[in-house]
Design a protein around this motif. Sequence first.
Motif, PDB file in Angstrom:
ATOM      1  N   PHE A 229       0.869  -1.048   0.013  1.00  0.00           N
ATOM      2  CA  PHE A 229       0.128   0.151  -0.023  1.00  0.00           C
ATOM      3  C   PHE A 229       0.659   1.060   0.003  1.00  0.00           C
ATOM      4  N   GLY A 230       0.568   2.265  -0.698  1.00  0.00           N
ATOM      5  CA  GLY A 230       1.286   3.366  -0.672  1.00  0.00           C
ATOM      6  C   GLY A 230       0.629   4.448  -1.578  1.00  0.00           C
ATOM      7  N   GLY A 231       1.552   5.012  -2.589  1.00  0.00           N
ATOM      8  CA  GLY A 231       0.716   6.030  -3.549  1.00  0.00           C
ATOM      9  C   GLY A 231      -0.288   5.190  -4.676  1.00  0.00           C
ATOM     10  N   GLY A 232      -0.685   6.065  -5.353  1.00  0.00           N
ATOM     11  CA  GLY A 232      -1.735   5.306  -6.328  1.00  0.00           C
ATOM     12  C   GLY A 232      -1.422   4.912  -7.538  1.00  0.00           C
ATOM     13  N   GLN A 233      -0.056   4.663  -7.695  1.00  0.00           N
ATOM     14  CA  GLN A 233       0.503   4.085  -8.991  1.00  0.00           C
ATOM     15  C   GLN A 233       0.005   2.907  -9.259  1.00  0.00           C
ATOM     16  N   GLU A 234      -0.292   2.684 -10.668  1.00  0.00           N
ATOM     17  CA  GLU A 234      -0.706   1.386 -11.202  1.00  0.00           C
ATOM     18  C   GLU A 234      -2.215   1.019 -10.557  1.00  0.00           C
ATOM     19  N   ASN A 235      -2.856   2.045 -10.617  1.00  0.00           N
ATOM     20  CA  ASN A 235      -4.316   2.103  -9.901  1.00  0.00           C
ATOM     21  C   ASN A 235      -4.117   1.605  -8.501  1.00  0.00           C
ATOM     22  N   GLY A 236      -3.441   1.591  -7.854  1.00  0.00           N
ATOM     23  CA  GLY A 236      -3.335   1.235  -6.421  1.00  0.00           C
ATOM     24  C   GLY A 236      -2.982  -0.365  -6.411  1.00  0.00           C
ATOM     25  N   PHE A 237      -2.824  -0.961  -7.447  1.00  0.00           N
ATOM     26  CA  PHE A 237      -2.497  -2.491  -7.099  1.00  0.00           C
ATOM     27  C   PHE A 237      -1.094  -2.756  -7.118  1.00  0.00           C
ATOM     28  N   ARG A 238      -0.221  -1.782  -7.475  1.00  0.00           N
ATOM     29  CA  ARG A 238       1.156  -2.138  -7.380  1.00  0.00           C
ATOM     30  C   ARG A 238       1.920  -0.431  -7.119  1.00  0.00           C
ATOM     31  N   PRO A 239       1.571  -0.142  -5.919  1.00  0.00           N
ATOM     32  CA  PRO A 239       2.166   1.456  -5.573  1.00  0.00           C
ATOM     33  C   PRO A 239       3.606   1.293  -5.588  1.00  0.00           C
ATOM     34  N   GLY A 240       4.100   2.595  -5.590  1.00  0.00           N
ATOM     35  CA  GLY A 240       5.557   2.843  -5.612  1.00  0.00           C
ATOM     36  C   GLY A 240       6.092   3.390  -7.190  1.00  0.00           C
ATOM     37  N   THR A 241       7.151   4.459  -6.894  1.00  0.00           N
ATOM     38  CA  THR A 241       7.346   5.226  -7.991  1.00  0.00           C
ATOM     39  C   THR A 241       7.921   4.176  -9.312  1.00  0.00           C
ATOM     40  N   LEU A 242       7.286   4.558 -10.498  1.00  0.00           N
ATOM     41  CA  LEU A 242       7.709   3.695 -11.446  1.00  0.00           C
ATOM     42  C   LEU A 242       9.133   3.437 -11.830  1.00  0.00           C
ATOM     43  N   ASN A 243       9.590   2.566 -12.351  1.00  0.00           N
ATOM     44  CA  ASN A 243      10.936   2.261 -12.586  1.00  0.00           C
ATOM     45  C   ASN A 243      10.916   2.668 -14.207  1.00  0.00           C
ATOM     46  N   VAL A 244      11.279   3.967 -14.586  1.00  0.00           N
ATOM     47  CA  VAL A 244      10.818   4.457 -15.966  1.00  0.00           C
ATOM     48  C   VAL A 244      11.776   3.694 -17.010  1.00  0.00           C
ATOM     49  N   PRO A 245      13.025   3.799 -16.523  1.00  0.00           N
ATOM     50  CA  PRO A 245      14.333   3.266 -17.388  1.00  0.00           C
ATOM     51  C   PRO A 245      13.719   1.687 -17.717  1.00  0.00           C
ATOM     52  N   GLY A 246      13.451   1.120 -16.759  1.00  0.00           N
ATOM     53  CA  GLY A 246      13.159  -0.448 -16.828  1.00  0.00           C
ATOM     54  C   GLY A 246      11.925  -0.705 -17.651  1.00  0.00           C
ATOM     55  N   ILE A 247      10.969   0.141 -17.489  1.00  0.00           N
ATOM     56  CA  ILE A 247       9.822  -0.185 -18.145  1.00  0.00           C
ATOM     57  C   ILE A 247      10.127   0.280 -19.801  1.00  0.00           C
ATOM     58  N   VAL A 248      10.757   1.257 -20.024  1.00  0.00           N
ATOM     59  CA  VAL A 248      11.217   2.046 -21.363  1.00  0.00           C
ATOM     60  C   VAL A 248      11.897   0.638 -22.103  1.00  0.00           C
ATOM     61  N   GLY A 249      12.867   0.004 -21.226  1.00  0.00           N
ATOM     62  CA  GLY A 249      13.692  -0.860 -21.708  1.00  0.00           C
ATOM     63  C   GLY A 249      12.831  -2.356 -22.091  1.00  0.00           C
TER      64      GLY A 249
END
Length: 388
Positions: A229-249
Amino acid sequence: MTTSVIYLDNNATTQCAPEVVDAMCPFFAGNFGNASSPHFLGREAARAVAVARERIADSVGCDASDVLFTSGATESNNLVIFSAAQMSTGRRKIVTSAIEHKSVLGPCEALETKGFDVVRLPVQKDGQLDLGTVQRAVDSETVLVSIQGANNEIGVLQPVKAVADIAHAAGAAFHCDAAQLLGKIPVSIDNLGADFVSFSSHKAYGPKGLGFLVIHNHVRDVVVSPLMFGGGQENGFRPGTLNVPGIVGTGVACHLLTERIETEMLEIDRLRGQLEDGIRTIASDARIVGSESPRLPGTLSVMFPGVPAELLIARTPTVCMSMGSACTSGTVSPSHVLLALGMTRDDARCVIRLSLGRYNTDDDVQGALRAISATLRDISTGEMPVRE
Ligand code: PMP
């Protein structure tokens, strides 16, 4: 990588594609924004995440909104299995197989201690599930069936769609751990027929520490419950700052697969054929594990009778390969997968896994065969030179 080393451990992890590294680099320094930030750098990062999500969805055949980013298949598997405990169906049975990855068996075991009934289906002697056995195990008490797409040690493919149909007919949800499918064969969420599918980027020429879960519900009342539980990232199903470089890769890795997987798969199958033929020539008593079942194109699991895998690997330092055993706390224990195939503990200790990938060549195969052959000869004659 040292040029003299031959990398035949692509089921453990793959080299990041150079295109993936190039695409990730700008997001570590220049475009380092947090994808949740409202300013220019944040919006750039969010845009890059959206593009990656589309590419990933395209490559596996789902909607971008079905893709939930995680840290890898381990987290995706845990997320789905622990969600089963929260599902409002009142059902308390989970059906899986004895040869699943520990990231499936571990959470199942944890739920068992909380009163869930966990059925670990046996497999046939060449690694495939028998559908009659699945049919008999899945019933009106079953909340979730979790079966892997392909086994990481022996490469055997499971009849995933048929298992999904059995699960759905009983009103159960179906999860597929597809960590070993992505990057090795074409993947289509529709063909898997699953409600939940786990993926890992580093098995598909993407970065480590990044994975995703596809949620494509076919069954009512089956939803994912967050582990954190934390911020609302990924609609709250997986909160936490997104790993942008990893996602882009990962987006780039998946895009490359869309373009190449069909031809790549045939080439890797050809190399595996050469390797398998070569192994049979240098050791006529070698046994290829899982060869009677449909397998991933690049996986070769081999038992050299009487030759401990640990010894073979230590004496062949120029070839990166794995053993069919896990080394925990300094002791080598035979793999649960090989034991589930009915192998003795002694035989299981003599199994190595060679796994080919995109960057392997004919020279790699010939070089590995020469090195393994020389080691087998030394071991059989009692000579113990350590080759560098
Ligand atoms: N499932 C399977 C079948 C795997 O092979 C692996 C990786 N060995 C995992 C799950 C775990 O994946 P990750 O490393 O992304 O956590």
